[in-house]
Motif scaffolding. Structure first.
Motif, PDB file in Angstrom:
ATOM      1  N   ILE A   1       0.857  -1.189   0.000  1.00  0.00           N
ATOM      2  CA  ILE A   1       0.000   0.000   0.000  1.00  0.00           C
ATOM      3  C   ILE A   1       0.891   1.236   0.000  1.00  0.00           C
ATOM      4  O   ILE A   1       1.801   1.356   0.823  1.00  0.00           O
ATOM      5  CB  ILE A   1      -0.903   0.023   1.251  1.00  0.00           C
ATOM      6  N   ILE A   2       0.628   2.146  -0.925  1.00  0.00           N
ATOM      7  CA  ILE A   2       1.382   3.397  -0.991  1.00  0.00           C
ATOM      8  C   ILE A   2       0.654   4.432  -0.124  1.00  0.00           C
ATOM      9  O   ILE A   2      -0.536   4.677  -0.337  1.00  0.00           O
ATOM     10  CB  ILE A   2       1.490   3.904  -2.456  1.00  0.00           C
ATOM     11  N   PRO A   3       1.331   5.015   0.867  1.00  0.00           N
ATOM     12  CA  PRO A   3       0.658   5.990   1.737  1.00  0.00           C
ATOM     13  C   PRO A   3      -0.021   7.104   0.931  1.00  0.00           C
ATOM     14  O   PRO A   3       0.555   7.627  -0.021  1.00  0.00           O
ATOM     15  CB  PRO A   3       1.805   6.540   2.595  1.00  0.00           C
ATOM     16  N   PRO A   4      -1.259   7.473   1.318  1.00  0.00           N
ATOM     17  CA  PRO A   4      -2.024   8.468   0.566  1.00  0.00           C
ATOM     18  C   PRO A   4      -1.295   9.799   0.404  1.00  0.00           C
ATOM     19  O   PRO A   4      -1.423  10.459  -0.622  1.00  0.00           O
ATOM     20  CB  PRO A   4      -3.296   8.658   1.389  1.00  0.00           C
ATOM     21  N   GLN A   5      -0.521  10.167   1.422  1.00  0.00           N
ATOM     22  CA  GLN A   5       0.193  11.441   1.341  1.00  0.00           C
ATOM     23  C   GLN A   5       1.191  11.450   0.181  1.00  0.00           C
ATOM     24  O   GLN A   5       1.417  12.470  -0.459  1.00  0.00           O
ATOM     25  CB  GLN A   5       0.932  11.687   2.661  1.00  0.00           C
TER      26      GLN A   5
END
Length: 154
Positions: A25-29
């Motif tokens: 998962i790629i952090p939303p930020q």
């Protein structure tokens, strides 16, 4: 807020664990900051030997930077005609492309082998430059990050 691990150090976004399905998962930020496509193709490149893992960028970001030679000299990468996740070597680094779906990338087995990461590895996401961020798996920054329980896990 995103912690700075040390004075003058790198901004870190948190941990992403490689799931048994080899998903990260790629952090939303990061998605916002780097204007990554929530769904689309991204480019992975090997990071330093010390920290392991890989950096993530896009063809558009590479094209607008001094690293545009990477896409210019490797049309099979630029045109995504290489099989997904298959790495090519160029000037000492390994490059490939993978698809991001709903802010998640799935790493093919050969990609994990190429970048020397395994299922259940905790990858620390770091802002490395204005055109790439890095997911590292080892080295001194990891040791520091392990002392920061407030770091988010994705």
């Amino acid at each position: 807020a995103m912690p700075l691990l040390a004075k003058g150090g790198k901004f870190v976004y948190g941990w992403s664990v490689i799931s048994p399905e080899r998903k990260v998962i790629i952090p939303p930020q990061i998605i916002q900051e780097y204007k990554l496509p929530e769904n689309g193709k991204i480019i992975l490149m090997s990071s330093s030997k010390v920290s392991g893992g890989f950096s993530i960028t896009t063809k558009a970001m590479l094209k607008q930077s001094k690293l545009n030679v990477i896409v210019n000299d490797n049309p099979e990468l630029a045109e995504y005609s290489l099989p997904e996740g298959m790495t090519i070597k160029y000037k000492g680094r390994k490059y490939c492309w993978v698809t991001m779906e709903n802010k998640i990338i799935r790493l093919p087995k050969q990609t994990m082998e190429a970048y020397d990461v395994k299922v259940n590895d905790k990858l620390l996401s770091i802002r490395s430059s204005n055109i790439a961020f890095t997911l590292i798996v080892k080295g001194p920054i990891i040791a520091v990050a392990n002392q920061h329980p407030e770091l988010e896990e994705f």
